[in-house]
Scaffold this active site. Sequence first.
Site, PDB file in Angstrom:
ATOM      1  NE  ARG A 147      32.473  27.724  41.483  1.00  9.78           N
ATOM      2  CZ  ARG A 147      32.928  28.791  42.148  1.00  9.78           C
ATOM      3  NH1 ARG A 147      34.178  28.829  42.569  1.00  9.78           N
ATOM      4  NH2 ARG A 147      32.156  29.814  42.365  1.00  9.78           N
ATOM      5  CE1 TYR A 159      33.299  36.020  46.539  1.00  7.94           C
ATOM      6  CE2 TYR A 159      34.053  33.752  46.545  1.00  7.94           C
ATOM      7  CZ  TYR A 159      34.197  35.058  46.127  1.00  7.94           C
ATOM      8  OH  TYR A 159      35.223  35.393  45.306  1.00  7.94           O
ATOM      9  CG  ASP A 220      35.638  27.231  45.583  1.00 11.33           C
ATOM     10  OD1 ASP A 220      36.126  26.947  46.696  1.00 11.33           O
ATOM     11  OD2 ASP A 220      36.092  28.121  44.833  1.00 11.33           O
ATOM     12  CG  HIS A 222      34.593  29.893  48.334  1.00 10.73           C
ATOM     13  ND1 HIS A 222      35.452  30.464  47.434  1.00 10.73           N
ATOM     14  CD2 HIS A 222      33.448  29.670  47.650  1.00 10.73           C
ATOM     15  CE1 HIS A 222      34.870  30.590  46.272  1.00 10.73           C
ATOM     16  NE2 HIS A 222      33.647  30.113  46.361  1.00 10.73           N
ATOM     17  CD  GLU A 246      38.164  25.909  43.851  1.00  9.41           C
ATOM     18  OE1 GLU A 246      37.388  25.514  42.952  1.00  9.41           O
ATOM     19  OE2 GLU A 246      38.603  27.064  43.895  1.00  9.41           O
ATOM     20  CD  GLU A 349      37.746  29.230  38.550  1.00  5.52           C
ATOM     21  OE1 GLU A 349      38.909  29.383  38.969  1.00  5.52           O
ATOM     22  OE2 GLU A 349      36.739  29.514  39.217  1.00  5.52           O
ATOM     23  CD1 TRP A 412      36.894  35.407  52.915  1.00  8.32           C
ATOM     24  CD2 TRP A 412      36.517  34.842  50.796  1.00  8.32           C
ATOM     25  NE1 TRP A 412      37.805  36.037  52.152  1.00  8.32           N
ATOM     26  CE2 TRP A 412      37.610  35.719  50.841  1.00  8.32           C
ATOM     27  CE3 TRP A 412      36.079  34.343  49.569  1.00  8.32           C
ATOM     28  CZ2 TRP A 412      38.292  36.107  49.696  1.00  8.32           C
ATOM     29  CZ3 TRP A 412      36.759  34.724  48.433  1.00  8.32           C
ATOM     30  CH2 TRP A 412      37.861  35.599  48.504  1.00  8.32           C
TER      31      TRP A 412
HETATM   32  O1  EZ4 Z   1      37.272  33.600  45.192  1.00  5.18           O
HETATM   33  O2  EZ4 Z   1      38.583  34.911  42.169  1.00  5.18           O
HETATM   34  O3  EZ4 Z   1      37.499  29.317  42.352  1.00  5.18           O
HETATM   35  N1  EZ4 Z   1      37.277  30.481  42.249  1.00  5.18           N
HETATM   36  C1  EZ4 Z   1      37.168  31.301  43.263  1.00  5.18           C
HETATM   37  C2  EZ4 Z   1      37.057  32.769  42.973  1.00  5.18           C
HETATM   38  C3  EZ4 Z   1      37.907  33.548  43.949  1.00  5.18           C
HETATM   39  C4  EZ4 Z   1      38.164  34.950  43.481  1.00  5.18           C
HETATM   40  C5  EZ4 Z   1      39.224  35.601  44.361  1.00  5.18           C
HETATM   41  O4  EZ4 Z   1      39.739  36.700  43.749  1.00  5.18           O
HETATM   42  O5  EZ4 Z   1      37.175  30.859  44.385  1.00  5.18           O
HETATM   43  O6  EZ4 Z   1      35.741  33.212  43.037  1.00  5.18           O
HETATM   44 CO    CO Z   2      37.985  28.879  44.443  1.00  4.37          CO
END
Ligand code: EZ4
Ligand code: CO
Length: 412
Positions: A147, A159, A220, A222, A246, A349, A412
């Site tokens: 990822r 993040y 991802d 988010h 994702e 994952e 997020w």
């Molecule tokens: O945001 O595990 O795909 N993985 C993620 C993680 C989640 C956290 C939430 O508890 O998006 O980082």
């Molecule tokens: Co995720």
Amino acid sequence: MLIERADVIVSSPGRNFVTLKITTDDGVVGYGDGTLNGRELAVASYLEGHVAPLLAGRDAHAIEDTWQYLYRGGYWRRGPVTMAAIAAVDTALWDIKAKVAGLPLYQLLGGASRQRCLVYGHASGQDIPELFDSVREHLAEGFRAIRIQTGVPGLDSVYGVASSSAASVGGDTRYDYEPARRSALPAEESWDTRAYLRHVPSVFEAVRSEFGDEIALLHDAHHRLTPIQAAKLGKSLEPYDLFWLEDVTPAENQEALRWVRHHTTTPLAIGEVFNTIWDYQYLISEQLIDYVRSPITHAGGITSVRRIMDYAALYQVKSGMHGPTDVSPIGLAAAAHLGLVLHNFGIQEYMVHSEQTREVFGPTHEFADGGLRPSEEPGLGIHFDEDLAAKYPYERAYLPVNRLLDGTVHDW
Ligand code: EZ4
Ligand code: CO
């Protein structure tokens, strides 16, 4: 064989975990994971106050009946707290059943369909050179799927991107990030969607030209985008052949995924915040997604994730279970057993737990050749050290809050 007692253990070896220990009248012990990141105490209280007292005296082998008893019998259905609590019970009972049978859990679930479960790791960096270092490290460790998350020019922190301070959580030197931070209040991060959308395609272009076409790449988003922004991102990433994109939009409005689908052939994964088969019914039957993200820990355990995946198989939708550090080694072990069996397994994952976490939980599954394989021990293959766990009491920790440049709280 009857359940004698169920004990809830909240510990914090590097990060917080909720563990359920079920003991039978024969002295067999099983473990389940009910960790809900940043809301751990709610699950612990639900289990202690409302579930553990109901378990004593029940048939330890009657897993399906206990699942229905807790789900339907509780009247209040679904929701992350309820389904994490049910997951902890369900997983512990499967652990017990497999120990009594003298078989690794995957054998009871139908036996292996493959040698190991393909996993993806998390590479990240504030900028391209840092990201490349992280990708190289993952390749050297044998990862075949990675990822990719990076900083965005103009934003201080993003993040999912490791910083050197985050890498030291739990005393681990590994270059990874930890989703929750220990603090009295959640950290606040700022977000700029236009800057992000401009930047991401250039990151994937750089990664493909440096590392080639063979490696599977994931990303991802988010839940941060509107449907049309998500569609644009999917389209702009098509040349880089992603394994999946994702959580492109917030999961609540499922129809949004149809808009994304109309515009892009980039495969879509969703569901790390979903907790029942009902959350997937529409998305799967309308063929709006390609991968199911629910982990065993948050979606009612092995019994119900298996049910989701059997339903998904009718539509060629595959598994891609959530596996961050906030799913404990018990949850990960359960995922490795189920993943080995599922015909429609896709990918798992895999964020490596800190040394402290591994010492407390004693996992025996193995990572090799880019995949995870559960051990051949009877049960889940977990050696939980209760005395050591007691040395790490709960510490308040939260996921960060995300704000747009005008200060509005964002997804997020
Ligand atoms: O945001 O595990 O795909 N993985 C993620 C993680 C989640 C956290 C939430 O508890 O998006 O980082
Ligand atoms: Co995720």
